[in-house]
Design a protein around this motif. Structure first.
Motif, mmCIF file in Angstrom:
data_model
loop_
_atom_site.group_PDB
_atom_site.id
_atom_site.type_symbol
_atom_site.label_atom_id
_atom_site.label_comp_id
_atom_site.label_asym_id
_atom_site.label_seq_id
_atom_site.Cartn_x
_atom_site.Cartn_y
_atom_site.Cartn_z
ATOM 1 N N THR A 168 2.104 5.332 -1.934
ATOM 2 C CA THR A 168 1.913 6.669 -2.769
ATOM 3 C C THR A 168 3.136 6.944 -3.488
ATOM 4 O O THR A 168 4.050 6.591 -2.855
ATOM 5 C CB THR A 168 1.222 7.792 -2.112
ATOM 6 O OG1 THR A 168 2.084 8.039 -1.166
ATOM 7 C CG2 THR A 168 -0.271 7.664 -1.655
ATOM 8 N N ARG A 222 0.774 -1.070 -0.035
ATOM 9 C CA ARG A 222 -0.157 0.029 -0.071
ATOM 10 C C ARG A 222 0.969 1.199 -0.060
ATOM 11 O O ARG A 222 1.891 1.339 0.762
ATOM 12 C CB ARG A 222 -0.953 0.005 1.227
ATOM 13 C CG ARG A 222 -2.023 1.231 1.101
ATOM 14 C CD ARG A 222 -3.181 0.953 2.360
ATOM 15 N NE ARG A 222 -2.536 1.096 3.489
ATOM 16 C CZ ARG A 222 -2.890 2.104 4.350
ATOM 17 N NH1 ARG A 222 -3.566 3.097 3.674
ATOM 18 N NH2 ARG A 222 -2.302 2.284 5.414
ATOM 19 N N GLU A 235 -4.758 9.711 -0.350
ATOM 20 C CA GLU A 235 -4.621 8.871 -1.629
ATOM 21 C C GLU A 235 -3.671 7.810 -1.795
ATOM 22 O O GLU A 235 -2.281 7.997 -1.691
ATOM 23 C CB GLU A 235 -4.419 10.009 -2.842
ATOM 24 C CG GLU A 235 -4.600 9.328 -4.337
ATOM 25 C CD GLU A 235 -5.762 8.888 -4.554
ATOM 26 O OE1 GLU A 235 -5.963 8.037 -5.460
ATOM 27 O OE2 GLU A 235 -7.054 9.697 -4.126
ATOM 28 N N TYR A 236 -4.083 6.784 -2.227
ATOM 29 C CA TYR A 236 -3.002 5.516 -2.327
ATOM 30 C C TYR A 236 -3.245 4.281 -2.919
ATOM 31 O O TYR A 236 -4.650 4.395 -3.586
ATOM 32 C CB TYR A 236 -2.519 5.098 -0.662
ATOM 33 C CG TYR A 236 -3.883 4.107 -0.198
ATOM 34 C CD1 TYR A 236 -3.959 2.729 -0.299
ATOM 35 C CD2 TYR A 236 -4.646 4.891 0.716
ATOM 36 C CE1 TYR A 236 -5.249 2.174 0.149
ATOM 37 C CE2 TYR A 236 -5.668 4.107 1.498
ATOM 38 C CZ TYR A 236 -6.040 2.885 0.940
ATOM 39 O OH TYR A 236 -7.061 2.119 1.502
ATOM 40 N N ARG A 237 -2.630 3.663 -3.301
ATOM 41 C CA ARG A 237 -2.757 2.317 -4.088
ATOM 42 C C ARG A 237 -2.346 1.256 -3.522
ATOM 43 O O ARG A 237 -1.312 1.211 -2.826
ATOM 44 C CB ARG A 237 -2.433 2.652 -5.378
ATOM 45 C CG ARG A 237 -2.761 3.447 -6.529
ATOM 46 C CD ARG A 237 -2.569 3.381 -8.005
ATOM 47 N NE ARG A 237 -3.174 4.131 -8.851
ATOM 48 C CZ ARG A 237 -2.936 4.700 -9.928
ATOM 49 N NH1 ARG A 237 -1.964 3.997 -10.580
ATOM 50 N NH2 ARG A 237 -3.706 5.440 -10.566
ATOM 51 N N LEU A 238 -2.934 -0.179 -3.950
ATOM 52 C CA LEU A 238 -2.433 -1.411 -3.670
ATOM 53 C C LEU A 238 -1.724 -2.040 -4.961
ATOM 54 O O LEU A 238 -2.203 -1.622 -5.932
ATOM 55 C CB LEU A 238 -3.633 -2.212 -3.213
ATOM 56 C CG LEU A 238 -4.435 -1.624 -2.218
ATOM 57 C CD1 LEU A 238 -5.643 -2.693 -1.836
ATOM 58 C CD2 LEU A 238 -3.394 -1.917 -0.765
ATOM 59 N N ALA A 239 -0.471 -2.497 -4.648
ATOM 60 C CA ALA A 239 0.143 -3.198 -5.633
ATOM 61 C C ALA A 239 0.752 -4.651 -5.331
ATOM 62 O O ALA A 239 1.078 -4.852 -4.130
ATOM 63 C CB ALA A 239 1.364 -2.472 -6.050
ATOM 64 N N GLU A 269 6.652 5.667 -13.929
ATOM 65 C CA GLU A 269 6.606 4.531 -13.109
ATOM 66 C C GLU A 269 7.789 4.492 -12.206
ATOM 67 O O GLU A 269 8.857 4.787 -12.652
ATOM 68 C CB GLU A 269 6.254 3.270 -13.815
ATOM 69 C CG GLU A 269 4.953 3.113 -14.611
ATOM 70 C CD GLU A 269 4.663 1.923 -15.150
ATOM 71 O OE1 GLU A 269 5.522 1.350 -15.655
ATOM 72 O OE2 GLU A 269 3.434 1.614 -15.412
ATOM 73 N N VAL A 306 1.113 7.710 -8.292
ATOM 74 C CA VAL A 306 -0.194 8.084 -7.677
ATOM 75 C C VAL A 306 0.263 9.523 -6.967
ATOM 76 O O VAL A 306 1.308 9.737 -6.441
ATOM 77 C CB VAL A 306 -0.497 7.144 -6.491
ATOM 78 C CG1 VAL A 306 -1.637 7.668 -5.696
ATOM 79 C CG2 VAL A 306 -0.577 5.686 -6.857
#
Length: 168
Positions: free
Chosen positions: A81, A79, A116-120, A89, A108
């Motif tokens: 940013t 998880r 604001e976050y992403r899962l990878a 990237e 992100v």
């Protein structure tokens, strides 16, 4: 003629003994997730003072010592940013017990709120035998300005029902 004798169950001191509590249930085996947060990190590059478990840290490299990991297959999920604010990237690497997972994280934009976050999903680790005291390292590759804001890394046992996916 019948004689009935009544006996009190109450002890002479007047205190009723409490029943023993039930023992805790046994820990499940093979289903435990390991959640690695910045405040648990053993190593950060650059060295960062972590003030809160819920806040992410911007790092080039972060490492956690995992005291015990049973044999099995594990998914590694991040998880995060972007810390640099770049539209490029960020190449990233996870290393654990001689294994290496390489991936690229899409950018992100980090907002002021930090929400604001992403899962990878970074890939799978195969642990052939019980591991004790191994270090899991996460590195942002690609030069001195490559950083990732890490909120947590999750190491989750692979569900046996999900082992076969197209392309595996």
């Amino acid at each position: 003629v019948w004689t009935i004798t009544m006996k009190s169950l109450k002890p002479k001191d007047g205190k009723v003994p409490m029943p023993e509590p039930n023992p805790p249930p046994p820990l499940p085996t093979g289903r435990n997730w390991i959640v690695l947060t910045p405040d648990l990190a053993e190593v950060t590059v650059p060295e960062v003072e972590i003030t809160s478990a819920s806040s992410g840290i911007a790092v080039h490299e972060v490492g956690w010592r995992i005291e015990f990991l049973p044999a099995g297959m594990y998914e590694v999920v991040l998880r995060y940013t972007s810390a640099t604010g770049s539209d490029l990237e960020t190449p990233i690497r996870v290393e654990f017990a001689g294994q290496r997972l390489d991936d690229e994280l899409p950018p992100v934009k980090r907002r002021e709120s930090g929400r604001e976050y992403r899962l990878a999903n970074l890939g799978r680790l195969s642990v052939p035998a019980v591991m004790n005291g191994e270090v899991l390292t996460l590195k942002a590759l690609g030069g001195g300005d490559a950083e990732v804001v890490v909120y947590e890394v999750v190491v989750a046992p692979l569900n046996p029902m999900l082992r076969s996916r197209p392309g595996d």
